[in-house]
Design an enzyme around this catalytic site. Structure first.
Site, PDB file in Angstrom:
ATOM      1  N   GLU A 362      23.725   4.374  33.061  1.00 54.07           N
ATOM      2  CA  GLU A 362      24.772   3.712  33.854  1.00 54.07           C
ATOM      3  C   GLU A 362      25.109   4.425  35.174  1.00 54.07           C
ATOM      4  O   GLU A 362      26.263   4.729  35.448  1.00 54.07           O
ATOM      5  CB  GLU A 362      26.029   3.537  32.997  1.00 54.07           C
ATOM      6  CG  GLU A 362      25.764   2.715  31.739  1.00 54.07           C
ATOM      7  CD  GLU A 362      26.993   2.529  30.846  1.00 54.07           C
ATOM      8  OE1 GLU A 362      28.017   3.175  31.091  1.00 54.07           O
ATOM      9  OE2 GLU A 362      26.904   1.729  29.905  1.00 54.07           O
ATOM     10  N   ASN A 405      18.705   3.736  31.751  1.00 56.51           N
ATOM     11  CA  ASN A 405      19.381   2.737  30.916  1.00 56.51           C
ATOM     12  C   ASN A 405      20.628   2.218  31.623  1.00 56.51           C
ATOM     13  O   ASN A 405      21.400   3.004  32.174  1.00 56.51           O
ATOM     14  CB  ASN A 405      19.785   3.440  29.603  1.00 56.51           C
ATOM     15  CG  ASN A 405      20.238   2.491  28.512  1.00 56.51           C
ATOM     16  OD1 ASN A 405      19.563   1.503  28.222  1.00 56.51           O
ATOM     17  ND2 ASN A 405      21.371   2.797  27.884  1.00 56.51           N
ATOM     18  N   HIS A 441      24.798  -5.926  26.165  1.00 55.45           N
ATOM     19  CA  HIS A 441      26.081  -6.222  25.512  1.00 55.45           C
ATOM     20  C   HIS A 441      26.554  -7.547  26.103  1.00 55.45           C
ATOM     21  O   HIS A 441      27.082  -7.582  27.218  1.00 55.45           O
ATOM     22  CB  HIS A 441      27.110  -5.124  25.818  1.00 55.45           C
ATOM     23  CG  HIS A 441      26.726  -3.775  25.289  1.00 55.45           C
ATOM     24  ND1 HIS A 441      26.737  -3.476  23.940  1.00 55.45           N
ATOM     25  CD2 HIS A 441      26.313  -2.647  25.915  1.00 55.45           C
ATOM     26  CE1 HIS A 441      26.350  -2.218  23.771  1.00 55.45           C
ATOM     27  NE2 HIS A 441      26.080  -1.696  24.945  1.00 55.45           N
ATOM     28  N   GLU A 471      20.736  -1.881  23.529  1.00 54.38           N
ATOM     29  CA  GLU A 471      22.061  -1.824  22.887  1.00 54.38           C
ATOM     30  C   GLU A 471      22.608  -3.212  22.598  1.00 54.38           C
ATOM     31  O   GLU A 471      23.790  -3.489  22.791  1.00 54.38           O
ATOM     32  CB  GLU A 471      23.060  -1.072  23.783  1.00 54.38           C
ATOM     33  CG  GLU A 471      22.598   0.301  24.210  1.00 54.38           C
ATOM     34  CD  GLU A 471      23.643   1.058  25.017  1.00 54.38           C
ATOM     35  OE1 GLU A 471      24.799   0.631  25.103  1.00 54.38           O
ATOM     36  OE2 GLU A 471      23.279   2.124  25.570  1.00 54.38           O
ATOM     37  N   ASP A 473      24.345  -6.417  21.523  1.00 51.66           N
ATOM     38  CA  ASP A 473      25.295  -7.086  20.633  1.00 51.66           C
ATOM     39  C   ASP A 473      25.757  -8.344  21.343  1.00 51.66           C
ATOM     40  O   ASP A 473      25.690  -8.436  22.564  1.00 51.66           O
ATOM     41  CB  ASP A 473      26.453  -6.197  20.155  1.00 51.66           C
ATOM     42  CG  ASP A 473      27.105  -5.341  21.216  1.00 51.66           C
ATOM     43  OD1 ASP A 473      27.151  -5.764  22.384  1.00 51.66           O
ATOM     44  OD2 ASP A 473      27.591  -4.244  20.868  1.00 51.66           O
TER      45      ASP A 473
HETATM   46  C1  XIL Z   1      29.854   3.620  22.905  1.00 48.06           C
HETATM   47  C2  XIL Z   1      30.002   3.853  21.421  1.00 48.06           C
HETATM   48  O1  XIL Z   1      29.540   2.718  20.731  1.00 48.06           O
HETATM   49  C3  XIL Z   1      31.431   4.135  21.061  1.00 48.06           C
HETATM   50  O2  XIL Z   1      31.529   4.526  19.704  1.00 48.06           O
HETATM   51  C4  XIL Z   1      31.974   5.249  21.940  1.00 48.06           C
HETATM   52  O3  XIL Z   1      33.340   5.415  21.686  1.00 48.06           O
HETATM   53  C5  XIL Z   1      31.761   4.933  23.400  1.00 48.06           C
HETATM   54  O4  XIL Z   1      30.392   4.691  23.627  1.00 48.06           O
HETATM   55  N1  XIL Z   1      26.972   1.809  26.708  1.00 48.06           N
HETATM   56  C6  XIL Z   1      26.358   2.926  26.196  1.00 48.06           C
HETATM   57  C7  XIL Z   1      26.771   3.461  24.879  1.00 48.06           C
HETATM   58  O5  XIL Z   1      25.384   3.396  26.779  1.00 48.06           O
HETATM   59  O6  XIL Z   1      26.587   4.840  24.793  1.00 48.06           O
HETATM   60  C8  XIL Z   1      28.190   3.095  24.555  1.00 48.06           C
HETATM   61  O7  XIL Z   1      28.488   3.517  23.228  1.00 48.06           O
HETATM   62  C9  XIL Z   1      28.396   1.605  24.728  1.00 48.06           C
HETATM   63  C10 XIL Z   1      28.134   1.177  26.149  1.00 48.06           C
END
Ligand code: XIL
Length: 686
Positions: A362, A405, A441, A471, A473
């Protein structure tokens, strides 16, 4: 209760070796032997994942402030018991023993409800006043049952305690002498014993030995939650993915390994894991130059025990940084040294064990105009930190595959453009980057367009880069009980399937990971209030519609059907204006043997060829946006959204003819085939 393997022989030998350097466990009673591997259960990181205590190589120190400090080691070693067993420990307390004391805590069943005592089966045995204090809880109430036993004459200061289950009795020994016994209310009937300690307010407990024993010939074993192996059904997502050469993964938090359903679902369904938090900076370097791989190592060990691959996440991010760093006063040069060392140590620790690393996470801002993400690293090192991190990582492990990423740039658009520009710039500059992670996400209501995701993946292929969906969801609105509507879960399933289809359409897309295993432990409800149910398995580990759609997408043979862009039109016409009951044309490819579904329900088909299907929009279809999909034995097409309009009474149109009206001789009426005056006409109406 699933089978849990005992610790490996290698670990057992290591334990014995270490034991010689530690204070000896209390002597065994005659006819008893140590449970293999359980002669020394303090050192070698066995308590390193547990908070609330200080673990050194040969002692544990547990302090309580104004409240009780109760610790249960749910992630480290545990006993699997079927027969008689005992736990031996050497304890001392700095307090005057006037308080309520310090205790060894043995937990036979973990808490299962909102109240701390619900389902909890627990036995505390320790020093309380000038006596041995015993309390136990059986899961139905917070009020424990207390038993007081005498401290034998001459036993004080540092005390050897032994707590045994011998047939149906709990028997307590202090200083080698039996001090009491009572009927066991079935505290360890579930076959597990977790170790812990309980310290009353103001007290300090020091533990210098912890061991487990059993009568010679018993078969109790030492195990650990992270060494469980999942029963493989052969029909898990991972089996279907492996057949397609794809990795399917999930983000993991090792604290959930004590939930047997979690460990089973993870190993049964996935062939790849990533640490949800355990490999981030704050977790791996909690103090300057001091690294802790306890939780992260548990994930790797679980993966190895279950034949799974591991991704690394993440070395450089503006979040999850430890306070010592962000509030410390380091110069830019010192900050650069800290980051370089961090990358070297973490990468070095896992050398050869992970398939790849998210080196930088990020680095592009979350919002327009998508410049550099504000961060500690940007402040200290300037925008060159991204290139530097990849260079340091490559030098530390030249064989590691290094990924960039990011979030929100999965399809096409301004964010995607910014990510592409960053990464393509790195490629141009010769920075060692091997792949791009698309986080994904997303929401079920407005997922990125699938054609855009596919185009985006393809342009990274053109740069020679691999892509992982890292990641995923798909969040949906949920009620206060966490439940989502069936319609939203169907839309979610379509979104999952479409993303997988876009990945499968590009050979450089080699993995898809979901950000968690079960809706029970997802980060979504905490971060997006009102949303949830975002993963493939529900809170009871049942496969959701989304898991089934992923599976059918993975399971197809040959080429799945494709619907051409703007390929869904009114039968005989060119536009998508369709109503319930209309005949609808689908133009595409690989359509042989295809079944059309509308919002997941089968629709009647009237004609089928390799490039055209004619179906009827079911009368019960509501108006508004609906999802049309074509499935065959080879898999499913992407879902296409079209708009269904309420049917207004009208004359059926056909192609370029303005209406299907037949003259009296049944020829189609047209400008060049007019009806004779006074003749009958047949009009087809809808
Ligand atoms: C999130 C975790 O799921 C949480 O448990 C934590 O509190 C914060 O981080 N992008 C990412 C992940 O790259 O590392 C993040 O994970 C979600 C968003």
């Amino acid at each position: 209760m699933p089978a849990i393997p005992s610790l490996s022989l290698r670990r057992f030998c290591l334990t014995l070796f270490l034991a010689s350097a530690l204070s000896a466990a209390p002597p065994l009673r005659s006819g008893w032997v140590y449970v293999p591997g359980a002669q020394e259960m303090i050192g070698a990181g066995k308590w390193g994942c547990v908070s609330g205590l200080t673990a050194s190589a040969n002692s544990l120190t547990i302090q309580a402030g104004s409240g009780y400090n109760t610790i249960t080691n749910t992630t480290g070693p545990l006993l699997q018991v079927t027969g008689d067993f005992s736990v031996l420990t050497t304890v001392s307390t700095s307090s005057s023993n006037s308080g309520s004391g310090v205790f060894l805590t043995l937990v036979g069943a973990l808490n299962t409800g909102a109240n701390w005592w619900e389902g909890l089966k627990r036995l505390d045995v320790g020093l309380a006043g000038n006596a041995i204090g015993v309390s136990y809880w059986t899961g139905g109430s917070g009020n424990g049952t207390g038993v007081t036993m005498p401290l034998p004459d001459g036993v004080s200061g540092t005390v050897d305690l032994e707590v045994a289950r011998i047939s149906n009795q709990i028997v307590v020994f202090a200083g080698g002498m039996q001090v009491g016994a009572f009927a066991d209310p079935g505290l360890f009937a579930a076959g597990r014993v977790y170790f812990g300690f309980n310290v009353a307010p103001g007290n300090t407990l020091t533990v210098t030995s912890l061991a487990a024993a059993m009568p010679q010939g018993e078969s109790n074993a030492l195990s650990a939650p992270y060494l469980q192996t999942a029963a493989r059904s052969g029909t898990g997502l991972r089996d279907a993915a492996a057949a397609r050469g794809l990795l399917i993964g999930a983000a993991v938090d090792p604290s959930h390994f004590s939930d047997p359903g979690y460990a089973q679902a993870l190993g049964r369904e996935f062939n790849l894991v990533v640490a949800e938090n355990a490999m981030k900076f704050a977790a791996t370097e909690p103090a300057p130059h001091q690294f802790n791989f306890c939780a992260a190592d548990q994930i790797v060990q679980y993966a190895q025990a279950n034949g799974m691959q591991v991704r690394g996440h993440t070395l450089v991010w503006q979040q999850a940084l430890p306070g010592w760093l962000t509030t410390g006063s380091y110069t830019p040069a010192q900050a650069a040294d800290i980051l370089k060392e961090h990358i070297e140590v973490v990468l070095g620790h896992y050398k050869g064990q992970l398939i790849d690393w998210d080196v930088v996470n990020e680095a592009i801002a979350y919002g327009a105009p998508y410049g550099a993400q504000p961060s500690y690293w940007l402040n200290q090192l300037g925008s060159g930190y991204v290139d530097l991190a990849f260079q340091w990582a490559h030098a530390a492990d030249p064989n590691a595959k290094l990924f960039y990423n990011d979030t929100g740039g999965e399809g096409l658009g301004a964010k995607s453009e910014a990510v592409y520009n960053l990464v393509s710039g790195m490629v141009r500059r010769g920075v060692p980057v091997n792949g791009v992670g698309l986080q994904m996400h997303i929401t079920a209501s407005s997922p990125p367009a699938m054609a855009d995701i596919s185009t985006n993946i393809a342009r990274y292929a053109a740069l020679g880069l691999e892509v992982h969906i890292t990641e995923m969801d798909v969040r949906v609105p949920v009620d206060s009980g966490g439940a989502a509507t069936g319609a939203n879960l169907s839309a979610q399933a379509a979104a999952y399937q479409n993303v997988l289809a876009a990945c499968q359409a590009n050979s450089n897309c080699t993995a898809l990971l979901t950000w968690g295993v079960t809706d029970s432990y997802s980060w979504i409800p905490g971060n997006y209030p009102g949303f949830g149910a975002a993963l493939l398995f529900d809170t009871k580990y049942n496969a959701k519609t989304a898991a089934n759609s992923i599976k059918s997408q993975l399971g197809g043979q040959g080429n799945p059907p494709v619907i051409f862009t703007n390929g869904i039109v009114i039968h005989g016409g060119r536009s998508t204006v369709v109503s319930p009951g209309s005949l609808v044309d689908i133009y595409g490819s690989n359509l042989v043997g295809a079944q059309v579904t509308v919002n997941g329900k089968a629709a009647p088909a009237y004609y089928q060829s390799a490039d055209l299907v004619v179906f009827q929009m079911p009368f019960e279809t509501g108006t508004g946006s609906v999802l049309v999909q074509v499935k065959s034995a080879a898999g499913a097409s992407l879902s296409n959204a079209i708009t269904v309009e309420a049917a207004a009474p009208s004359i059926l149109t056909y192609g370029d003819n303005w209406g299907v009206v037949q003259n009296q001789d049944f020829s189609v009426n047209s400008a060049t085939n007019c009806a004779a005056a006074g003749s009958y006409l047949t009009a087809y109406l809808i």
